[in-house]
Design a protein around this motif. Sequence first.
Motif, mmCIF file in Angstrom:
data_model
loop_
_atom_site.group_PDB
_atom_site.id
_atom_site.type_symbol
_atom_site.label_atom_id
_atom_site.label_comp_id
_atom_site.label_asym_id
_atom_site.label_seq_id
_atom_site.Cartn_x
_atom_site.Cartn_y
_atom_site.Cartn_z
ATOM 1 N N GLU A 1 -4.670 1.315 4.826
ATOM 2 C CA GLU A 1 -5.672 1.631 3.809
ATOM 3 C C GLU A 1 -6.080 2.862 3.896
ATOM 4 O OE1 GLU A 1 -10.157 0.784 2.409
ATOM 5 O OE2 GLU A 1 -8.714 -0.957 2.928
ATOM 6 N N ALA A 2 -6.023 3.378 5.087
ATOM 7 C CA ALA A 2 -6.405 4.966 5.345
ATOM 8 C C ALA A 2 -5.191 5.835 4.965
ATOM 9 C CB ALA A 2 -6.985 5.152 7.005
ATOM 10 N N LYS B 1 -5.156 5.765 1.209
ATOM 11 C CA LYS B 1 -6.235 6.769 0.418
ATOM 12 C C LYS B 1 -5.701 8.290 0.953
ATOM 13 C CE LYS B 1 -10.217 3.471 1.128
ATOM 14 N NZ LYS B 1 -11.398 3.260 1.581
ATOM 15 N N TYR C 1 -1.887 -4.747 1.710
ATOM 16 C CA TYR C 1 -1.493 -3.689 2.599
ATOM 17 C C TYR C 1 -0.265 -3.533 3.114
ATOM 18 C CZ TYR C 1 -6.707 -3.560 2.713
ATOM 19 O OH TYR C 1 -8.004 -3.281 2.278
ATOM 20 N N GLU D 1 0.886 -5.800 5.322
ATOM 21 C CA GLU D 1 0.554 -5.796 6.798
ATOM 22 C C GLU D 1 1.522 -6.569 7.736
ATOM 23 O OE1 GLU D 1 -1.930 -8.958 4.443
ATOM 24 O OE2 GLU D 1 -1.250 -6.841 4.238
ATOM 25 N N GLU E 1 -6.544 -6.832 11.498
ATOM 26 C CA GLU E 1 -7.371 -6.083 10.856
ATOM 27 C C GLU E 1 -7.274 -4.621 11.242
ATOM 28 O OE1 GLU E 1 -9.510 -7.045 8.697
ATOM 29 O OE2 GLU E 1 -8.587 -8.979 9.050
ATOM 30 N N LYS E 2 -6.660 -4.338 12.332
ATOM 31 C CA LYS E 2 -6.495 -2.780 12.711
ATOM 32 C C LYS E 2 -5.363 -2.268 11.884
ATOM 33 C CE LYS E 2 -7.825 -2.462 17.424
ATOM 34 N NZ LYS E 2 -7.525 -2.204 18.953
ATOM 35 N N LYS F 1 -4.329 -3.482 8.856
ATOM 36 C CA LYS F 1 -4.977 -3.347 7.333
ATOM 37 C C LYS F 1 -5.680 -2.091 7.524
ATOM 38 C CE LYS F 1 -5.194 -8.028 6.092
ATOM 39 N NZ LYS F 1 -6.038 -9.123 5.612
ATOM 40 N N ALA F 2 -6.544 -1.820 8.401
ATOM 41 C CA ALA F 2 -7.526 -0.564 8.101
ATOM 42 C C ALA F 2 -6.508 0.637 8.279
ATOM 43 C CB ALA F 2 -8.408 -0.444 9.396
ATOM 44 N N GLY F 3 -5.482 0.653 9.073
ATOM 45 C CA GLY F 3 -4.489 1.819 9.081
ATOM 46 C C GLY F 3 -3.897 2.044 8.002
ATOM 47 N N SER G 1 0.772 -1.189 0.052
ATOM 48 C CA SER G 1 -0.068 0.122 0.162
ATOM 49 C C SER G 1 0.723 1.166 -0.153
ATOM 50 C CB SER G 1 -1.057 0.121 1.210
ATOM 51 O OG SER G 1 -0.125 0.203 2.415
ATOM 52 N N ASP H 1 -6.067 -6.963 -1.168
ATOM 53 C CA ASP H 1 -5.922 -7.712 -0.115
ATOM 54 C C ASP H 1 -5.311 -9.092 -0.279
ATOM 55 O OD1 ASP H 1 -5.869 -8.324 2.776
ATOM 56 O OD2 ASP H 1 -8.288 -8.530 2.977
#
Length: 239
Positions: free
Chosen positions: A66-67, A70, A41, A43, A59-60, A62-64, A13, A85
Amino acid sequence: MPANTALVVSAHSADFVWRAGGAIALHAAKGWEVTVICLSYGERGESAKLWRQPGMTMEKVKAGREAEAKRAAQVLGVHDIQFWDLGDYPINLTNEAFFRLVDVFRAIHPKFMLTHSEKDIYNHDHPAVTAWAQNARITAQAHGHNPHQKVLGAPPVFLFEPHQPEQCDWKPDVLLGIDSVWEKKRAAIECMEGQEHLWEYYTRVALQRGAQAARNSEKKITYGEGYQAVFPHVVETLA
């Protein structure tokens, strides 16, 4: 279909930011629609700062990531960023994802593609993605694949700089001046908070490539990016 499109296939990412952020911002500023595909990601192998935080989960992370990506994409002017993913260390380049990438080629008909170096002894995800993405390009050119669709032409492929080029048999033969969009690239770099240790490293890379670009031209260039062309350039003149 827009007149000018480009495709960036990024293993992780953050890769598109460090290695191609200037090219993305330059073309976006000229009205190009740039699609970025983040296959992973990063990750596992590229999120050490996040994993050192208490209570961190996959999951945290990956979310971080991605944010962050973006935000960086928005700064650079990316038209479309996608997160597939496919896993990390190792990346899982599935048959389904392969034909999904072929579909992207056929959908946007990019005028060029950017992706990783063909060798990287420090990160085998990178060359695996490059071979895979170029195979997808070839399939998108095949008249026998989904013959009801318009086949892909011959978009040039440029390989962006690996982290340690001397160890990866990577030598730039295209030097891109990015002074006009350097502030955007630096701002995008700073979006990648999970890898803050690389911010200054890639600033130094940009300065080095800028110095080389100035040395090989009559232009005053401070910041640059280096690329390695896969195919011969087809030109009308040599000037």
